[in-house]
Design an enzyme around this catalytic site. Structure first.
Site: not given
Ligand code: ZN
Length: 292
Positions: A108-109, A112, A184
């Site tokens: 997930h990170e 980003h 988010d």
């Molecule tokens: Zn996030």
């Protein structure tokens, strides 16, 4: 609170800009012995929105951390940790995460970070971490190189795309949805709504203000008097949705295309837990220059 008859004028003290913050930091570190690696210019840059009191708190927290280590000097790390604590809440190293959670968070990170790195109008990456803090399991932080007082449409769209990057990575890699993306989604929706309703950045709705700020009068909020029809409200929702959908699609496409880079980033995060902006650059650059 305003008491009648006391003051008839309100003076608004704006938050200090980057130069102001540097000057305030200089004052507060006067009696604090600093390690050579502390760069106050970087600290000033990394604390947009901090007030004088926040900066004083930052120096205090950093000194406390150094004290806890029984060290004579305050290091860059102490400052970083203190800032993160103020911005994001304390680290929760003791929180037990399953391997599955850690892996999902890493991808997930990394999602980003990858999108932030690929998009031209995105701010430089400061840090990516999968150490849980406050309510978040992981964080990707970007720092503007300058204080910003406005943003272009391109920057805002790229910002939405970066926000979509976390979920996009989860969907592409694991094909499932988690709750990790809730903040988010909030962030992306907030930007898209402002673009449409306040900044007149959609062709469909034009340069009209559709914001719903209630009039605050004598401390009473007279409700959100909406000055447009239900039909317009539905059009706003549709346009906001379209903006976010487009950026989500773009984020997914980029993740698919640069999947190898994503894997490398996620694995590095699982191993090291925290990556600096420079680490991310080093890991991703080979994929970007050869891939496109
Ligand atoms: Zn996030």
């Amino acid at each position: 609170l305003l008491r009648p008859g006391r003051f008839d004028r309100r003076v608004i003290v704006p938050r200090p800009d980057i130069k102001g913050r540097r000057a305030i930091l200089d004052v507060h570190v006067k009696n604090v012995p600093l390690e050579k690696d502390v760069d106050l210019d970087v600290m000033a840059r990394g604390t947009p929105g901090f007030s004088g009191a926040d900066l004083s708190n930052l120096v205090n927290e950093a000194a406390l951390l150094a004290g806890r280590r029984a060290a004579d000097t305050v290091t860059k790390d102490d400052f970083e940790q203190a800032r993160d604590k103020i911005l994001l809440g304390s680290e929760r190293k003791s929180m037990v995460l399953t391997d599955e959670d850690r892996k999902t968070t890493a991808y997930h990170e990394a999602g980003h970070a990858l999108i932030a790195k690929l998009l031209p109008n995105s701010d430089p990456i400061h840090k990516v971490t999968i150490i849980p803090r406050g309510m978040a399991l992981g964080v990707m932080q970007q720092l503007p190189s300058e204080d910003k007082y406005g943003s272009s449409q391109e920057e805002l769209l790229d910002g939405i795309c970066v926000a979509c990057g976390g979920r996009a990575a989860e969907v592409v890699i694991f094909n499932h949805l988690t709750t990790a993306a809730s903040s988010d989604i909030k962030q992306a929706t907030r930007i898209a709504k402002k673009m449409v309703c306040e900044w007149g950045m959609s062709e469909e709705l034009g340069s009209v203000n559709y914001s719903e700020e209630g009039e605050v009068f004598l401390g009473k909020d007279f409700g959100h008097a909406r000055e447009y029809s239900d039909e317009t409200a539905a059009r706003i929702d549709a346009v906001v949705r379209k903006i976010i959908d487009e950026q989500m699609t773009k984020a997914k496409d980029l993740i698919v295309r640069y999947r190898d880079a994503l894997e490398v980033l996620a694995l590095a995060l699982l191993e090291k837990e925290t990556l600096e902006g420079a680490d991310v650059d080093r890991l991703i650059t080979p994929f970007i220059s050869s891939g496109s």
